[in-house]
Design an enzyme around this catalytic site. Structure first.
Site, PDB file in Angstrom:
ATOM      1  N   CYS A 131       0.920  -1.083   0.055  1.00 50.22           N
ATOM      2  CA  CYS A 131       0.068   0.016  -0.157  1.00 50.22           C
ATOM      3  C   CYS A 131       0.965   1.117  -0.009  1.00 50.22           C
ATOM      4  CB  CYS A 131      -0.948  -0.051   1.191  1.00 50.22           C
ATOM      5  SG  CYS A 131      -1.937   1.460   1.353  1.00 50.22           S
ATOM      6  N   CYS A 134      -0.364   4.067   2.218  1.00 48.91           N
ATOM      7  CA  CYS A 134      -0.151   3.825   3.443  1.00 48.91           C
ATOM      8  C   CYS A 134       1.388   4.245   3.847  1.00 48.91           C
ATOM      9  CB  CYS A 134      -0.637   2.573   4.038  1.00 48.91           C
ATOM     10  SG  CYS A 134      -2.043   1.746   3.424  1.00 48.91           S
ATOM     11  N   ASP A 135       2.152   3.664   3.086  1.00 43.44           N
ATOM     12  CA  ASP A 135       3.431   3.540   3.546  1.00 43.44           C
ATOM     13  C   ASP A 135       4.519   4.579   2.708  1.00 43.44           C
ATOM     14  OD1 ASP A 135       2.892   1.616   5.560  1.00 43.44           O
ATOM     15  OD2 ASP A 135       3.076  -0.092   4.062  1.00 43.44           O
TER      16      ASP A 135
END
Ligand code: NAP
Length: 309
Positions: A131, A134-135
């Site tokens: 992701c 997300c990261d």
């Protein structure tokens, strides 16, 4: 007899639990094999509103659980083996025990499709991620070479997003053209920070011994030539698999296995609702899943109120 049974304990499940608990319906949450869902495998979640410093994925899910339980949600670390939605009350078999439910909210989420190469599992959250949203902004990836695997819209979207952070973003695809929609493919290939590597597969992620990602081994699928590509991050975007096998033949699924919601969060079975990634192949964010969980809870509450009139 349960008024509401929620299958799944990601952001959709816990938010549905919070709302139905506050409606005094004492929901039963069946956590499944991965309590907290996919988000617990992410390190820092920086895009969930209300956490300006970011929040650990596991901590976020624990907080959601505590919040729902505070208002009366019940948690069972059970795995649903089968469901009978042919009549109400519905019957679920959970670890061999029968559970009767007036309504069910399906919030089983999706699993990322793994590449299945050495180093992938060992280095997850240590440079391997599924992701970018997300990261991608984590310090370890900033101004570093990164690699995205896949040729669909997800891979293109991830690659484009990562150009904000990485020094260069390699896009490794097993074919010589992208499967992504035309506009996404064109935009991706026009980005000077994205370098496609065609007809290639990642055969290993390095370096398990160093406990962090230092690069990948590549194989050209037409020539068989192997090479090493130094990168600090590996973003795997080869699709998601919704966790819906349990409902095949019972709940309407699309060709990829995602639940097809009727208006709102209803399914084809009155009294069975759906929320989150098992019905969403587009947004797939914690906050959109939580929003859908809220909507499913309100729909379930209204369904119960109408049924008791
Ligand atoms: P997808 O369209 O199924 O693409 C998956 C990609 O990964 C394909 O290019 C596939 O290669 C590759 N792949 C699959 N298994 C692989 C393996 N084992 N090793 C290497 N490569 C592998 O999945 P997606 O990109 O996640 O998209 C899913 C759906 O969501 C699509 O309908 C997409 O349009 C939609 N979506 C839309 C947007 C948007 O519009 N903004 C964004 C994301 C997703 P092949 O091409 O060789 O099969």
């Amino acid at each position: 007899m349960e008024k509401v049974v929620i299958i799944g304990s990601g952001p959709a499940g816990w938010t549905a639990a919070l709302y139905t608990a506050r409606a005094q319906l004492a929901p039963l949450v069946l956590t499944g094999q991965q309590p907290g869902g996919l988000l617990t495998t992410t390190s820092i979640v920086e895009n969930f509103p209300g956490f300006p410093e970011g929040v650990d994925g596991y901590e976020l899910m624990t907080r959601m659980q505590k919040q729902a339980e505070r208002f009366g949600a019940k948690t069972s670390f059970g795995v649903v083996e089968s469901v009978d939605f042919s009549q109400r009350p519905f019957t679920l078999v959970v670890d061999g025990e029968k559970v009767a439910a007036e309504t069910v909210i399906i919030a089983t989420g999706a699993s990322h499709k793994p590449l299945g190469v050495h180093g992938e599992h060992e280095l997850e959250t240590k440079g391997v991620t599924y992701c970018a949203t997300c990261d991608g902004a984590l310090p370890a990836f900033r101004h570093q070479p990164l690699v995205v695997v896949g040729g669909g819209d997800s891979a293109c979207e991830e690659a484009q997003y990562l150009t904000r952070f990485g020094s260069i973003v390699y896009l490794v695809h097993r074919r010589d053209s992208l499967r992504a929609s035309k506009i996404m493919a064109e935009r991706t290939l026009a980005n000077p920070k994205i370098k496609p590597i065609w007809d290639s597969a990642i055969t290993e992620i390095l370096d398990v011994q160093k406990d962090t990602v230092t690069g990948v081994k590549l194989k050209h699928l037409k020539t068989g030539v192997e090479s090493l590509l130094p990168v600090a991050g590996v973003f795997i975007a080869i699709g998601h698999v919704p966790n819906t096998e349990l409902f095949r033949g019972i709940i309407t699924l699309d060709e990829n296995g995602f639940v097809v919601p009727e208006p709102g969060t209803m399914t084809n079975v009155p009294g069975v609702f759906v929320a989150g990634d098992c019905a969403d192949h587009i947004y797939r964010q914690a906050v959109t899943a939580a929003g859908a969980g809220c909507a499913a809870a309100i729909d379930a509450e209204r369904f119960l109120a109408a049924a008791s009139r």
